[in-house]
Scaffold this active site. Structure first.
Site, PDB file in Angstrom:
ATOM      1  N   SER A 104     -22.817  16.131 -18.437  1.00 30.96           N
ATOM      2  CA  SER A 104     -24.254  16.104 -18.130  1.00 30.96           C
ATOM      3  C   SER A 104     -24.938  17.397 -18.562  1.00 30.96           C
ATOM      4  O   SER A 104     -24.322  18.461 -18.594  1.00 30.96           O
ATOM      5  CB  SER A 104     -24.490  15.904 -16.628  1.00 30.96           C
ATOM      6  OG  SER A 104     -23.978  14.671 -16.208  1.00 30.96           O
TER       7      SER A 104
HETATM    8  N1  SAH Z   1     -20.297  14.259 -13.715  1.00 28.51           N
HETATM    9  C1  SAH Z   1     -19.936  14.242 -15.111  1.00 28.51           C
HETATM   10  C2  SAH Z   1     -20.885  13.355 -15.902  1.00 28.51           C
HETATM   11  C3  SAH Z   1     -20.147  12.385 -16.737  1.00 28.51           C
HETATM   12  S1  SAH Z   1     -21.059  11.068 -17.423  1.00 28.51           S
HETATM   13  C4  SAH Z   1     -19.859  15.642 -15.671  1.00 28.51           C
HETATM   14  O1  SAH Z   1     -20.189  16.610 -14.975  1.00 28.51           O
HETATM   15  O2  SAH Z   1     -19.422  15.801 -16.816  1.00 28.51           O
HETATM   16  C5  SAH Z   1     -20.755   9.768 -16.261  1.00 28.51           C
HETATM   17  C6  SAH Z   1     -19.307   9.408 -15.996  1.00 28.51           C
HETATM   18  O3  SAH Z   1     -19.327   8.305 -15.089  1.00 28.51           O
HETATM   19  C7  SAH Z   1     -18.504   8.923 -17.208  1.00 28.51           C
HETATM   20  O4  SAH Z   1     -17.341   9.681 -17.329  1.00 28.51           O
HETATM   21  C8  SAH Z   1     -18.197   7.464 -16.894  1.00 28.51           C
HETATM   22  O5  SAH Z   1     -16.951   7.016 -17.395  1.00 28.51           O
HETATM   23  C9  SAH Z   1     -18.227   7.473 -15.385  1.00 28.51           C
HETATM   24  N2  SAH Z   1     -18.472   6.166 -14.743  1.00 28.51           N
HETATM   25  C10 SAH Z   1     -19.302   5.165 -15.134  1.00 28.51           C
HETATM   26  N3  SAH Z   1     -19.238   4.123 -14.278  1.00 28.51           N
HETATM   27  C11 SAH Z   1     -18.341   4.481 -13.300  1.00 28.51           C
HETATM   28  C12 SAH Z   1     -17.829   3.825 -12.135  1.00 28.51           C
HETATM   29  N4  SAH Z   1     -18.201   2.599 -11.796  1.00 28.51           N
HETATM   30  N5  SAH Z   1     -16.927   4.495 -11.394  1.00 28.51           N
HETATM   31  C13 SAH Z   1     -16.498   5.753 -11.727  1.00 28.51           C
HETATM   32  N6  SAH Z   1     -16.949   6.409 -12.814  1.00 28.51           N
HETATM   33  C14 SAH Z   1     -17.849   5.790 -13.598  1.00 28.51           C
END
Ligand code: SAH
Length: 220
Positions: free
Chosen positions: A70
């Site tokens: 993010s």
């Molecule tokens: N918090 C992360 C942001 C990653 S982007 C950071 O600091 O880098 C969002 C993430 O959510 C992705 O890795 C994606 O695979 C995950 N995601 C999407 N749907 C999800 C779900 N139902 N359960 C768990 N993770 C999920």
């Protein structure tokens, strides 16, 4: 956290300070949030040394598996809305790179984080331990279901675009607990839900953001 080796140099610290200044200029005023961002070595989260500059730009960045780390401003925004206090038990949905989880841990939260993509889970879990955030508990699973075994949580944060507010997450909040979640399809509005009693929740709506989608089920 302190990285005791040469992976976090004065150059990196200087770049981080500039990033923090840029985020503060955009309106993040919470000092503990800014200090946490100032401490967490973002360049060590899936950034190849070739991409060093990118680590400290206020932008999202690809981390593989079609996912992104993010944007720092977004992390700061969600973390500000959470108003973290030391020792609070927090569930993060969407571990991704582990950066948001590290910022929460840096602020003294007890972090539980869940990721649906197996490859990311397997990459991030050992990396967080290596960076010194061994207290973060990583889980491979579907965030729509939350983590019932470890509930209730003081606060829950979802870091992917939710098509709707998952009922299981509402139920895993303590009374007076908060769920911070971006809701919507193309554009998401940041919402903060408060569990005011066993069966009642209230909602506040904040700014618009763009996240990668929250998907159902696990992916191997
Ligand atoms: N918090 C992360 C942001 C990653 S982007 C950071 O600091 O880098 C969002 C993430 O959510 C992705 O890795 C994606 O695979 C995950 N995601 C999407 N749907 C999800 C779900 N139902 N359960 C768990 N993770 C999920």
């Amino acid at each position: 956290m302190n990285i005791n080796d040469n992976r976090d140099t004065y150059l990196h610290k200087g770049m981080r300070k500039k990033l923090v200044e840029a985020i503060a200029k955009r309106g993040i005023i919470n000092k503990t949030v800014l200090e946490a961002i100032n401490q967490v070595p973002r360049h060590l989260y899936f950034f190849d040394s070739v991409f060093l500059e990118k680590a400290y730009e206020d932008k999202a960045f690809p981390i593989g598996e079609e996912q992104t780390i993010s944007q720092p401003y977004t992390v700061a925004y969600q973390t500000s809305l959470l108003e973290i206090k030391k020792g609070e038990k927090i569930l993060e949905v969407g571990t991704g790179s582990g950066y948001q989880a590290s910022v929460l841990a840096q602020m003294g939260a007890k972090v539980y984080t869940i990721e649906r993509q197996k490859k990311l889970f397997e990459k991030t879990k050992p990396m967080l331990a290596d960076l010194g955030y061994a207290t973060i508990k990583c889980f491979y699973g579907d965030g729509f279901a939350g983590l019932p075994t470890f509930a209730p949580f003081d606060k829950i944060v979802v870091t992917a675009a939710a098509p709707f507010i998952p009922e299981q997450l509402l139920k895993q909040l303590k009374i007076n607990g908060w769920l911070v979640i971006p809701v919507g399809e193309n554009v998401q509005s940041m919402k903060r839900i408060t569990r005011v009693s066993e069966l009642n929740w209230t909602e506040e709506v904040f700014a618009d953001f763009k996240f990668v989608p929250m998907l159902t089920g696990k992916s191997s």
